[in-house]
Design a protein around this motif. Structure first.
Motif, PDB file in Angstrom:
ATOM      1  N   LEU A  10     -81.584  11.624   8.331  1.00  0.00           N
ATOM      2  CA  LEU A  10     -82.446  12.800   8.509  1.00  0.00           C
ATOM      3  C   LEU A  10     -82.586  13.577   7.208  1.00  0.00           C
ATOM      4  O   LEU A  10     -83.251  14.603   7.148  1.00  0.00           O
ATOM      5  CB  LEU A  10     -81.884  13.703   9.619  1.00  0.00           C
ATOM      6  CG  LEU A  10     -81.707  13.024  10.990  1.00  0.00           C
ATOM      7  CD1 LEU A  10     -81.086  13.981  11.997  1.00  0.00           C
ATOM      8  CD2 LEU A  10     -83.032  12.481  11.520  1.00  0.00           C
ATOM      9  N   GLN A  70     -87.730  11.039  19.226  1.00  0.00           N
ATOM     10  CA  GLN A  70     -86.296  10.897  19.474  1.00  0.00           C
ATOM     11  C   GLN A  70     -86.006  11.069  20.949  1.00  0.00           C
ATOM     12  O   GLN A  70     -86.642  11.853  21.639  1.00  0.00           O
ATOM     13  CB  GLN A  70     -85.582  11.991  18.649  1.00  0.00           C
ATOM     14  CG  GLN A  70     -84.116  11.829  18.507  1.00  0.00           C
ATOM     15  CD  GLN A  70     -83.457  12.821  17.525  1.00  0.00           C
ATOM     16  OE1 GLN A  70     -82.256  12.845  17.432  1.00  0.00           O
ATOM     17  NE2 GLN A  70     -84.199  13.603  16.791  1.00  0.00           N
ATOM     18  N   THR A 100     -74.782  18.823  19.310  1.00  0.00           N
ATOM     19  CA  THR A 100     -73.675  19.795  19.298  1.00  0.00           C
ATOM     20  C   THR A 100     -73.669  20.610  17.997  1.00  0.00           C
ATOM     21  O   THR A 100     -73.446  21.820  18.016  1.00  0.00           O
ATOM     22  CB  THR A 100     -72.300  19.113  19.465  1.00  0.00           C
ATOM     23  OG1 THR A 100     -72.192  18.053  18.511  1.00  0.00           O
ATOM     24  CG2 THR A 100     -72.097  18.576  20.860  1.00  0.00           C
ATOM     25  N   THR A 129     -89.620  14.311  14.791  1.00  0.00           N
ATOM     26  CA  THR A 129     -88.969  13.033  15.085  1.00  0.00           C
ATOM     27  C   THR A 129     -89.375  12.591  16.485  1.00  0.00           C
ATOM     28  O   THR A 129     -89.538  13.415  17.380  1.00  0.00           O
ATOM     29  CB  THR A 129     -87.417  13.108  15.017  1.00  0.00           C
ATOM     30  OG1 THR A 129     -86.928  13.888  16.111  1.00  0.00           O
ATOM     31  CG2 THR A 129     -86.932  13.667  13.702  1.00  0.00           C
ATOM     32  N   GLY A 167     -86.071  20.141  11.979  1.00  0.00           N
ATOM     33  CA  GLY A 167     -86.909  19.082  12.525  1.00  0.00           C
ATOM     34  C   GLY A 167     -87.044  19.207  14.040  1.00  0.00           C
ATOM     35  O   GLY A 167     -86.169  19.772  14.709  1.00  0.00           O
ATOM     36  N   THR A 214     -73.003  14.375  23.563  1.00  0.00           N
ATOM     37  CA  THR A 214     -72.761  15.342  22.477  1.00  0.00           C
ATOM     38  C   THR A 214     -73.952  15.393  21.517  1.00  0.00           C
ATOM     39  O   THR A 214     -73.804  15.777  20.360  1.00  0.00           O
ATOM     40  CB  THR A 214     -71.490  14.975  21.684  1.00  0.00           C
ATOM     41  OG1 THR A 214     -71.633  13.625  21.223  1.00  0.00           O
ATOM     42  CG2 THR A 214     -70.230  15.115  22.513  1.00  0.00           C
ATOM     43  N   ALA A 252     -78.185  11.360  11.885  1.00  0.00           N
ATOM     44  CA  ALA A 252     -78.094  11.571  13.342  1.00  0.00           C
ATOM     45  C   ALA A 252     -76.918  10.756  13.888  1.00  0.00           C
ATOM     46  O   ALA A 252     -76.478   9.791  13.248  1.00  0.00           O
ATOM     47  CB  ALA A 252     -79.398  11.143  14.000  1.00  0.00           C
ATOM     48  N   LYS A 253     -76.421  11.154  15.067  1.00  0.00           N
ATOM     49  CA  LYS A 253     -75.236  10.466  15.608  1.00  0.00           C
ATOM     50  C   LYS A 253     -75.468   8.967  15.767  1.00  0.00           C
ATOM     51  O   LYS A 253     -74.556   8.178  15.612  1.00  0.00           O
ATOM     52  CB  LYS A 253     -74.808  11.091  16.938  1.00  0.00           C
ATOM     53  CG  LYS A 253     -74.265  12.492  16.735  1.00  0.00           C
ATOM     54  CD  LYS A 253     -73.150  12.872  17.670  1.00  0.00           C
ATOM     55  CE  LYS A 253     -72.480  14.159  17.215  1.00  0.00           C
ATOM     56  NZ  LYS A 253     -73.277  15.373  17.452  1.00  0.00           N
TER      57      LYS A 253
HETATM   58  C1  LIG Z   1     -84.404  16.818  14.520  1.00  0.00           C
HETATM   59  C2  LIG Z   1     -82.930  16.645  14.512  1.00  0.00           C
HETATM   60  N1  LIG Z   1     -82.155  17.534  13.853  1.00  0.00           N
HETATM   61  C3  LIG Z   1     -80.814  17.374  13.842  1.00  0.00           C
HETATM   62  C4  LIG Z   1     -80.214  16.329  14.498  1.00  0.00           C
HETATM   63  C5  LIG Z   1     -78.713  16.165  14.445  1.00  0.00           C
HETATM   64  O1  LIG Z   1     -78.139  16.243  15.697  1.00  0.00           O
HETATM   65  P1  LIG Z   1     -76.591  16.557  15.913  1.00  0.00           P
HETATM   66  O2  LIG Z   1     -76.488  18.007  16.081  1.00  0.00           O
HETATM   67  O3  LIG Z   1     -76.204  15.811  17.143  1.00  0.00           O
HETATM   68  O4  LIG Z   1     -75.847  16.100  14.703  1.00  0.00           O
HETATM   69  C6  LIG Z   1     -81.034  15.422  15.188  1.00  0.00           C
HETATM   70  N2  LIG Z   1     -80.514  14.372  15.852  1.00  0.00           N
HETATM   71  N3  LIG Z   1     -82.392  15.603  15.175  1.00  0.00           N
END
Ligand SMILES: Cc1ncc(COP(=O)(O)O)c(N)n1
Ligand SMILES: Nc1ncnc2c1ncn2[C@@H]1O[C@H](COP(=O)(O)OP(=O)(O)O)[C@@H](O)[C@H]1O
Length: 267
Positions: free
Chosen positions: A116, A44, A210, A42, A11, A207, A110-111
């Motif tokens: 997702l 984001q 990560t 996304t 994504g 983070t 996601a954090k």
């Molecule tokens: C499009 C997309 N893909 C993956 C993550 C996960 O992120 P993380 O590596 O922080 O778990 C994210 N927040 N957005």
């Protein structure tokens, strides 16, 4: 040596810290030519996921087809796949193109808590994608979903890694970012032995991405011919540097520093 190529099927993170953007930056930093098949867009930033706009499975399939039939690839990473349809399309294409070096980052949540991956897609991940993967790189919550276990200790991590390997994936790397201790312990199970990769936990809120960055660094190293174990070592050094030399961007959970490893003389 000819240019090594890596494809990420993932994504888009408009904030640039995770997803396709983190993967392509990491590939570039490690000297690998990066390509992408976008599964979802996304909206984001460092404060969270504000919108998710999935692509059709057909669009994902076509992106994979055109790059693999023309440019070819040395390793493929998957990240956010969102739906069972997209997972099935990606798996079908990777099989058709006989991709052997498939690194699956089973991105689920996601954090900040946004989903997702649709809940019902976990089964497709287990049944059609893991059996064709060289490595899967769950974080602890993802390993818990894949196994149905609660992971509280190093012994639990090992048991979970064995259970995940039984789904047909050759190597399981459980990332330790969600551990509680002063060290982050990433555990690799290669089907017969365990190997650990330990880092010092950095006390930071930055983070974001990560997991994506770690798996992308493994993918780049594998594209360059490294073994899974050596690739995990490289990825651990890459992410440790990227977190330590944080950029402090945005008001929430900031991204890591994808330049840091190269600036320190790695690569
Ligand atoms: C499009 C997309 N893909 C993956 C993550 C996960 O992120 P993380 O590596 O922080 O778990 C994210 N927040 N957005
Ligand atoms: N605060 C931290 N300090 C040092 N290393 C970290 C920290 N947080 C995560 N890591 C490392 O970053 C990599 C990604 O792990 P993790 O955060 O568990 O993945 P995810 O982003 O998928 O949740 C792992 O190598 C992990 O050990």
């Amino acid at each position: 040596m000819s240019v090594r190529r890596a494809l990420t099927i993932a994504g888009s993170d408009s904030g640039g810290g995770a997803g396709i953007q983190a993967d392509l930056k990491t590939f570039q930093e490690l000297g690998v030519f990066g390509m992408s098949a976008v599964t979802a867009v996304t909206a984001q930033n460092t404060l969270g996921v504000h919108g998710v706009y999935p692509m059709t499975a057909k669009a994902v399939e076509q992106q994979i087809d055109v790059v693999l039939s023309d440019i070819g690839v040395d390793a493929v990473k998957t990240g956010m796949l969102f739906s069972a349809d997209i997972i099935e399309a990606a798996a079908r294409k990777l099989k058709e193109h006989q991709c052997e070096n498939v690194i699956v980052d089973p991105v689920m949540i996601a954090k900040g808590g946004a989903s997702l991956l649709q809940e019902e897609a976990t089964e497709a991940l287990k049944q059609v994608l893991l059996p064709i993967a060289l490595v899967v790189t769950p974080n602890i919550p993802e390993a818990e979903v894949l196994t149905g276990m609660s992971i509280q200790s190093e012994a639990d991590k090992k048991e979970a890694a064995i259970a995940i390997a039984s789904l047909g994936v050759k190597n399981v790397l459980i990332k330790g970012g969600h551990d509680k201790g002063a060290k982050t312990v990433d555990l690799l199970y290669d089907g017969s032995a365990f190997h650990t990769f330990t880092g010092t936990r950095i006390d930071t809120k930055d983070t974001h991405g990560t997991g994506c960055t770690f798996s992308a660094a493994m993918t780049a190293a594998i594209a360059k011919g490294a073994s899974v174990r050596t690739a995990a070592e490289t990825a651990k050094q890459f992410i440790q540097a990227a977190i330590e030399d944080g950029l402090h961007i945005g008001q929430g959970h900031g991204p890591t520093n994808h330049w840091a490893y190269r600036q320190r003389g790695g690569c």
